[in-house]
Each structure stands twice: as C-alpha cells, then as structure tokens.
Design an enzyme around this catalytic site. Sequence first.
Site, PDB file in Angstrom:
ATOM      1  N   HIS A  45      -0.742   7.683   3.415  1.00 55.64           N
ATOM      2  CA  HIS A  45       0.492   7.453   4.126  1.00 55.64           C
ATOM      3  C   HIS A  45       1.361   8.521   3.714  1.00 55.64           C
ATOM      4  CE1 HIS A  45      -1.202   3.418   5.376  1.00 55.64           C
ATOM      5  NE2 HIS A  45      -1.123   3.099   4.152  1.00 55.64           N
ATOM      6  N   ALA A  54       0.848  -1.162  -0.023  1.00 57.74           N
ATOM      7  CA  ALA A  54       0.058  -0.086  -0.065  1.00 57.74           C
ATOM      8  C   ALA A  54       0.928   1.271  -0.003  1.00 57.74           C
ATOM      9  CB  ALA A  54      -0.981  -0.154   1.068  1.00 57.74           C
ATOM     10  N   ASN A 114       1.447  -3.809   8.288  1.00 65.49           N
ATOM     11  CA  ASN A 114       2.030  -4.336   6.974  1.00 65.49           C
ATOM     12  C   ASN A 114       2.901  -2.983   6.376  1.00 65.49           C
ATOM     13  OD1 ASN A 114       1.032  -6.915   6.550  1.00 65.49           O
ATOM     14  ND2 ASN A 114      -1.074  -5.894   6.450  1.00 65.49           N
TER      15      ASN A 114
HETATM   16  N1  LIG Z   1       1.335  -5.388   2.450  1.00 67.39           N
HETATM   17  C1  LIG Z   1       0.347  -4.691   2.090  1.00 67.39           C
HETATM   18  O1  LIG Z   1       0.467  -3.635   1.886  1.00 67.39           O
HETATM   19  C2  LIG Z   1      -1.091  -5.270   2.545  1.00 67.39           C
HETATM   20  C3  LIG Z   1      -2.113  -4.449   2.369  1.00 67.39           C
HETATM   21  C4  LIG Z   1      -3.391  -4.842   2.638  1.00 67.39           C
HETATM   22  C5  LIG Z   1      -3.673  -6.140   3.231  1.00 67.39           C
HETATM   23  N2  LIG Z   1      -2.510  -6.822   3.648  1.00 67.39           N
HETATM   24  C6  LIG Z   1      -2.668  -8.013   4.233  1.00 67.39           C
HETATM   25  O2  LIG Z   1      -2.997  -9.143   3.145  1.00 67.39           O
HETATM   26  C7  LIG Z   1      -3.652 -10.155   3.775  1.00 67.39           C
HETATM   27  C8  LIG Z   1      -4.914 -10.376   2.975  1.00 67.39           C
HETATM   28  O3  LIG Z   1      -5.637  -9.188   2.830  1.00 67.39           O
HETATM   29  P1  LIG Z   1      -7.218  -9.128   2.233  1.00 67.39           P
HETATM   30  O4  LIG Z   1      -7.580  -7.683   2.289  1.00 67.39           O
HETATM   31  O5  LIG Z   1      -7.451 -10.182   0.928  1.00 67.39           O
HETATM   32  O6  LIG Z   1      -8.014  -9.848   3.500  1.00 67.39           O
HETATM   33  P2  LIG Z   1      -9.275 -10.492   3.564  1.00 67.39           P
HETATM   34  O7  LIG Z   1      -9.728 -10.727   4.995  1.00 67.39           O
HETATM   35  O8  LIG Z   1     -10.289  -9.870   2.618  1.00 67.39           O
HETATM   36  O9  LIG Z   1      -8.998 -12.160   2.999  1.00 67.39           O
HETATM   37  C9  LIG Z   1      -8.183 -13.026   3.598  1.00 67.39           C
HETATM   38  C10 LIG Z   1      -8.835 -14.203   3.578  1.00 67.39           C
HETATM   39  O10 LIG Z   1      -7.516 -15.402   3.939  1.00 67.39           O
HETATM   40  C11 LIG Z   1      -8.616 -16.166   4.566  1.00 67.39           C
HETATM   41  N3  LIG Z   1      -7.460 -16.725   5.728  1.00 67.39           N
HETATM   42  C12 LIG Z   1      -7.129 -16.032   6.842  1.00 67.39           C
HETATM   43  N4  LIG Z   1      -6.352 -16.812   7.617  1.00 67.39           N
HETATM   44  C13 LIG Z   1      -6.434 -18.078   7.044  1.00 67.39           C
HETATM   45  C14 LIG Z   1      -5.388 -19.029   7.175  1.00 67.39           C
HETATM   46  N5  LIG Z   1      -4.672 -19.302   8.284  1.00 67.39           N
HETATM   47  N6  LIG Z   1      -5.511 -20.141   6.278  1.00 67.39           N
HETATM   48  C15 LIG Z   1      -6.256 -20.063   5.250  1.00 67.39           C
HETATM   49  N7  LIG Z   1      -7.045 -19.054   5.074  1.00 67.39           N
HETATM   50  C16 LIG Z   1      -7.035 -17.845   5.874  1.00 67.39           C
HETATM   51  C17 LIG Z   1      -9.631 -15.652   5.158  1.00 67.39           C
HETATM   52  O11 LIG Z   1     -10.686 -16.613   5.401  1.00 67.39           O
HETATM   53  C18 LIG Z   1     -10.251 -14.854   4.074  1.00 67.39           C
HETATM   54  O12 LIG Z   1     -11.012 -15.367   3.016  1.00 67.39           O
HETATM   55  C19 LIG Z   1      -4.058  -9.727   5.096  1.00 67.39           C
HETATM   56  O13 LIG Z   1      -2.964 -10.034   6.032  1.00 67.39           O
HETATM   57  C20 LIG Z   1      -3.719  -8.224   5.053  1.00 67.39           C
HETATM   58  O14 LIG Z   1      -3.233  -7.476   6.263  1.00 67.39           O
HETATM   59  C21 LIG Z   1      -1.012  -6.283   2.967  1.00 67.39           C
END
Ligand SMILES: NC(=O)c1ccc[n+]([C@@H]2O[C@H](COP(=O)([O-])OP(=O)(O)OC[C@H]3O[C@@H](n4cnc5c(N)ncnc54)[C@H](O)[C@@H]3O)[C@@H](O)[C@H]2O)c1
Length: 278
Positions: free
Chosen positions: A228, A131, A198
């Site tokens: 940010h 992000a 993150n």
């Molecule tokens: N790097 C970045 O800048 C950044 C930005 C946004 C989100 N993220 C991270 O990316 C990840 C995904 O984000 P999102 O918006 O798609 O979230 P989301 O909640 O829309 O989707 C996450 C999915 O993963 C599944 N899940 C969670 N834990 C699990 C596990 N242990 N095993 C299997 N499936 C599992 C959930 O059921 C859900 O369907 C999050 O950890 C979020 O914090 C990172």
Amino acid sequence: MKNISIIGCGAIGSELAHYIDTEMCDSVKIISIFDLKLHQIENLKATLNNNNPEVFTNFSLLVSSDSFKKVELVIESASQSAVKEYLRSILSKQKDVLIMSVGSFADSNFFSEVIHFINDHSNNIYIPSGAIAGIDAIKSVKKFITSVTLTTTKNPKSLRGAPFFEKSNVDLDSLYKKTIIFEGSAKEAVEQFPANVNVAALLALVGLGMEKTKVMIIADPSILINKHEIKVTGKFGEFIFKVKNIPSSKNPKTSYLAILSAIECIRSIVTTGIKYGT
Ligand SMILES: NC(=O)c1ccc[n+]([C@@H]2O[C@H](COP(=O)([O-])OP(=O)(O)OC[C@H]3O[C@@H](n4cnc5c(N)ncnc54)[C@H](O)[C@@H]3O)[C@@H](O)[C@H]2O)c1
C-alpha cells in the site's frame, strides 16, 4: 482487568485471543467467543491456556447471556455484514467496540447512524490502523489536506472474485506483468473491490471522505506481499507512506500488520501511563 468478548474466530480473532492469553492475561480476560462456525471456536478455545471463555454460535444467545453483562469491550474480527448486523445491539448494551471490518463504515447511512448513537451515549469505538501506516499523521493534518491517494498492489490471486471483474475484460489469470486494474474514488473502490475496502475506507474516514479519496489498484503477478502506498498532500507539506505487508499465515488476504495493529490498540486501551503517538 478488562473483560472482553471476541466476535469472529478466524485469522485475526484467533491470533488476538492467543496473544491476550499468553501476554496480557494480567490485564485482559476473554469472557466469551462467538463465531458462526463451531469448528473455528473449538480450534481457538483449544489453544487457550489461561482463559476459559464461554462459547457461542448464536448472536442473540451471546448478548443475552449473563457472562455478556460483565463484558466491557467487544472485539469484532468477523466481517462487514457482522458489523452491520450486530453493532447497534452491542452499542445499546453500553459496550465499547473495537472494529476490524471498517469497510462496513463505507455505507454512509450506516456510519451516520452509528455516529449519532455514540454521540448520544458514551460508547467508544476503536478502529486500529490495520494494514496501513500514517493514520496518526493524517489525523493531525486533517484540516489542511487537499489530496489523498492510495495505490494498492497485490498478486492477481488476491483480487480474484471482486465484483469489478464481472463487467471488465481483464483476465487476471493471463496477466504476465504489473497492470493497473482500477482507478477511481474510495467509494467506487468499496463497491468494486469489497475485499480491499478496509484500508481505503479507513483512509477516507480519517482524511477527505469517500468521494475525494483516490484509489488505484494494481495487479502484479511477481509479488506475494500486499503493498500500500499512501500519498497525502496539503498546506502542511506532503506525506508518502509505503507499506509492504507479509500476509497472515492463517488468511493470505489479511496482512500480519493488521493483527499486530489490533494488539497494539488493545494494549493502549488497557494500559495506563505514557501514551506514544497522536
Ligand atoms: N482493518 C484492516 O486493516 C483489516 C485487515 C485485514 C482484515 N480485516 C477485516 O477483519 C475481518 C476478519 O479478518 P480475518 O482475516 O480474521 O478473516 P477470517 O475469514 O480469517 O475470519 C473471520 C471469522 O469470522 C467469522 N464470521 C464471519 N461473519 C460472521 C458473522 N456474521 N458472525 C459471526 N462470525 C462471523 C467467520 O466464520 C470466520 O471464522 C474481515 O472483515 C477482514 O476484512 C481488516
């Protein structure tokens, strides 16, 4: 053709899969998809026209499947706990991994263990810029940095539920103007605001580390976007990167830029030819 498996079929995983299915089907094949929630997998699978991945709701079955032997790159878009629980096993099967939940690496013991492992083996771990912007420049000047400050501004609703509020007097619901909620190190931010970790974690990993990276979190009831601002100073001069992110339509906590950044990271992994940027 790069064979991939996707862990986590929420906002990021499903948009990535959909993009690969429509725009990258000549270079990437989705072999398997895994989520703890069956409906998330079913919803995703129903949108795919050019890929027919095997589906899993159990990690042990995923990694022991015949189809997983063909996988070269695992995309994690699930959660920090998923990274901590699954990464060792995936790396030990000689797979490369793209990690979205980089906040998991704020745990220095876990991060050291992962670094030792990949130094001894030949795995790659890819962490997209997510992000924020400016990671390329910060990497280039790493040795010359003296300070890194991240100022994150969000609608109070996006901060709700953070452990910080268990001991604080701040009432997010009664804020009527822009208010500084937190100032501290990335390490403290990680503990107090795990949902914002993150961005802070990636900056800390690339720049000055968890203790020396400073974080300010501001609640602003007048905005719906995630802002940010990153300020980096040092012998090289100074950078200021400002990002105003539209949230993903599927998950308001996730910025759309994070998804686009992951798509670009995958494209750079699977394509040959000119590589732009650091
Ligand atoms: N790097 C970045 O800048 C950044 C930005 C946004 C989100 N993220 C991270 O990316 C990840 C995904 O984000 P999102 O918006 O798609 O979230 P989301 O909640 O829309 O989707 C996450 C999915 O993963 C599944 N899940 C969670 N834990 C699990 C596990 N242990 N095993 C299997 N499936 C599992 C959930 O059921 C859900 O369907 C999050 O950890 C979020 O914090 C990172």
